[in-house]
Motif scaffolding. Structure first.
Motif, PDB file in Angstrom:
ATOM      1  N   UNK A  82      46.727  41.610  38.768  1.00  0.00           N
ATOM      2  CA  UNK A  82      46.233  42.712  37.937  1.00  0.00           C
ATOM      3  C   UNK A  82      45.170  42.225  36.965  1.00  0.00           C
ATOM      4  N   UNK A  83      45.407  41.066  36.364  1.00  0.00           N
ATOM      5  CA  UNK A  83      44.440  40.491  35.423  1.00  0.00           C
ATOM      6  C   UNK A  83      43.112  40.198  36.120  1.00  0.00           C
ATOM      7  N   UNK A  84      43.187  39.603  37.326  1.00  0.00           N
ATOM      8  CA  UNK A  84      41.973  39.288  38.065  1.00  0.00           C
ATOM      9  C   UNK A  84      41.221  40.559  38.451  1.00  0.00           C
ATOM     10  N   UNK A  85      41.983  41.598  38.825  1.00  0.00           N
ATOM     11  CA  UNK A  85      41.343  42.858  39.207  1.00  0.00           C
ATOM     12  C   UNK A  85      40.618  43.485  38.025  1.00  0.00           C
ATOM     13  N   UNK A  86      41.157  43.351  36.825  1.00  0.00           N
ATOM     14  CA  UNK A  86      40.514  43.916  35.634  1.00  0.00           C
ATOM     15  C   UNK A  86      39.220  43.198  35.288  1.00  0.00           C
ATOM     16  N   UNK A 146      36.908  42.315  37.335  1.00  0.00           N
ATOM     17  CA  UNK A 146      35.802  42.722  38.191  1.00  0.00           C
ATOM     18  C   UNK A 146      35.546  41.741  39.322  1.00  0.00           C
ATOM     19  N   UNK A 147      34.548  42.023  40.139  1.00  0.00           N
ATOM     20  CA  UNK A 147      34.267  41.195  41.328  1.00  0.00           C
ATOM     21  C   UNK A 147      33.860  39.761  41.003  1.00  0.00           C
ATOM     22  N   UNK A 148      33.331  39.509  39.815  1.00  0.00           N
ATOM     23  CA  UNK A 148      32.917  38.155  39.469  1.00  0.00           C
ATOM     24  C   UNK A 148      34.113  37.214  39.329  1.00  0.00           C
ATOM     25  N   UNK A 149      35.315  37.777  39.246  1.00  0.00           N
ATOM     26  CA  UNK A 149      36.510  36.940  39.147  1.00  0.00           C
ATOM     27  C   UNK A 149      36.777  36.177  40.441  1.00  0.00           C
ATOM     28  N   UNK A 187      38.177  55.095  30.244  1.00  0.00           N
ATOM     29  CA  UNK A 187      37.131  54.796  31.219  1.00  0.00           C
ATOM     30  C   UNK A 187      36.102  53.828  30.635  1.00  0.00           C
ATOM     31  N   UNK A 188      35.799  53.998  29.364  1.00  0.00           N
ATOM     32  CA  UNK A 188      34.803  53.124  28.724  1.00  0.00           C
ATOM     33  C   UNK A 188      35.377  51.732  28.484  1.00  0.00           C
ATOM     34  N   UNK A 189      36.601  51.680  27.973  1.00  0.00           N
ATOM     35  CA  UNK A 189      37.193  50.374  27.662  1.00  0.00           C
ATOM     36  C   UNK A 189      37.469  49.552  28.914  1.00  0.00           C
ATOM     37  N   UNK A 190      37.542  50.203  30.078  1.00  0.00           N
ATOM     38  CA  UNK A 190      37.718  49.441  31.319  1.00  0.00           C
ATOM     39  C   UNK A 190      36.543  48.511  31.556  1.00  0.00           C
ATOM     40  N   UNK A 191      35.326  48.998  31.321  1.00  0.00           N
ATOM     41  CA  UNK A 191      34.140  48.152  31.480  1.00  0.00           C
ATOM     42  C   UNK A 191      34.076  47.050  30.442  1.00  0.00           C
ATOM     43  N   UNK A 192      34.480  47.397  29.202  1.00  0.00           N
ATOM     44  CA  UNK A 192      34.490  46.382  28.140  1.00  0.00           C
ATOM     45  C   UNK A 192      35.526  45.301  28.445  1.00  0.00           C
ATOM     46  N   UNK A 193      36.691  45.714  28.935  1.00  0.00           N
ATOM     47  CA  UNK A 193      37.731  44.750  29.300  1.00  0.00           C
ATOM     48  C   UNK A 193      37.250  43.836  30.413  1.00  0.00           C
ATOM     49  N   UNK A 194      36.555  44.408  31.394  1.00  0.00           N
ATOM     50  CA  UNK A 194      35.998  43.599  32.483  1.00  0.00           C
ATOM     51  C   UNK A 194      35.056  42.535  31.934  1.00  0.00           C
ATOM     52  N   UNK A 227      34.965  41.220  28.848  1.00  0.00           N
ATOM     53  CA  UNK A 227      35.652  40.208  28.039  1.00  0.00           C
ATOM     54  C   UNK A 227      36.504  39.272  28.892  1.00  0.00           C
ATOM     55  N   UNK A 228      37.180  39.828  29.879  1.00  0.00           N
ATOM     56  CA  UNK A 228      38.033  38.994  30.744  1.00  0.00           C
ATOM     57  C   UNK A 228      37.189  37.989  31.515  1.00  0.00           C
TER      58      UNK A 228
END
Length: 200
Positions: free
Chosen positions: A6-10, A12-15, A144-151, A153-154
Motif C-alpha cells: 500500500x505504501x509503495x502504491x501511494x 506512484x510509479x516512480x516507486x 483527491x488533492x492530498x493523494x498527489x501531495x502524498x505521492x 512526499x513518499x
C-alpha cells in the motif's frame, strides 16, 4: 507485506525503480560485507615478507598462492616472477586485485546519485497530479488533492532514505579498499627491496 505494498502504491510509479535501487543496493552491501568479513583476519602478507627476508622464497610463494588476501596475491606474483620482472608482475596482479576490491562499488555510487533524482521525479509527478485535480475543479475534494501531495512526499522520502542508507557503507567499503591498495604498494616496494638484496 500488505502495508508495504500500500505504501509503495501511494508513492506512484516512480516507486518501482526506487524499489529496484533499494534491492540492488542491499545486495551489493551484503556481498561487500561478506567479502570484507572473510578478509578480516588475513595477515599472510606480513608473514610472506618475513619469510622472504629469511630467504624462504618457496614457502612465501606457497603461502601467498594459497591465501585469499589481495596483498598476498600481489606479493606471490612478484615472487613467482622474481627473475626477471617482479615489479611488472606485481603491477598486473595489483590491477586485478584492485578490481576485486572495488567490485560493485560503481553500482552503489550510481544508486546514491540516482535515488534522490528519482525521488525528485516522484515529487514532480505527484505535484502535477495534485494540480491536475485542482484544475479539474475538484478543489472541494481534499482527499483527491492530498493523494498527489502524498505521492510526492513518499517518493522524495524514499529516494533520500535509499541514498542516505547506501552512502555510509559505500564510503566504508571505498575507504577499506584504498587502505588495502596503499598497503599493497608499500609491501610491494618492500618485497622489491628484499629481492634486490637477495640478488647481490
Amino acid at each position: 507485506m500488505a502495508a508495504m505494498i500500500t505504501f509503495l502504491a501511494k508513492g506512484g510509479p516512480v516507486m518501482i525503480p526506487l524499489l529496484a535501487c533499494s534491492i540492488t543496493g542491499l545486495a551489493v552491501v551484503l556481498e561487500r560485507a561478506l567479502f570484507w568479513w572473510r578478509l578480516r583476519r588475513v595477515d599472510a602478507a606480513r608473514r610472506m615478507l618475513n619469510l622472504a627476508a629469511q630467504g624462504n622464497w618457496d614457502e612465501a610463494l606457497h603461502l601467498g598462492a594459497s591465501s585469499d588476501c589481495p596483498i598476498a596475491k600481489v606479493l606471490a606474483a612478484g615472487i613467482a616472477h622474481r627473475n626477471p620482472a617482479p615489479a611488472e608482475a606485481m603491477g598486473v596482479a595489483a590491477l586485478k586485485e584492485r578490481d576485486r576490491l572495488r567490485r560493485y562499488l560503481p553500482a552503489l555510487d550510481t544508486i546514491i546519485t540516482l535515488s534522490p533524482l528519482l525521488g525528485l521525479l516522484g515529487t514532480v509527478t505527484g505535484m502535477i497530479s495534485a494540480f491536475g485535480v485542482m484544475a479539474s475543479g475538484a478543489i472541494n475534494q481534499p482527499h483527491a488533492i492530498t493523494g498527489g501531495v502524498a505521492e510526492a512526499l513518499i517518493a522524495t522520502a524514499t529516494g533520500l532514505a535509499i541514498a542516505i542508507v547506501t552512502l555510509v557503507p559505500y564510503n566504508y567499503f571505498s575507504a577499506k579498499a584504498e587502505r588495502i591498495l596503499d598497503a599493497m604498494e608499500r609491501d610491494g616496494s618492500h618485497l622489491e627491496l628484499l629481492l634486490k638484496e637477495a640478488s647481490r
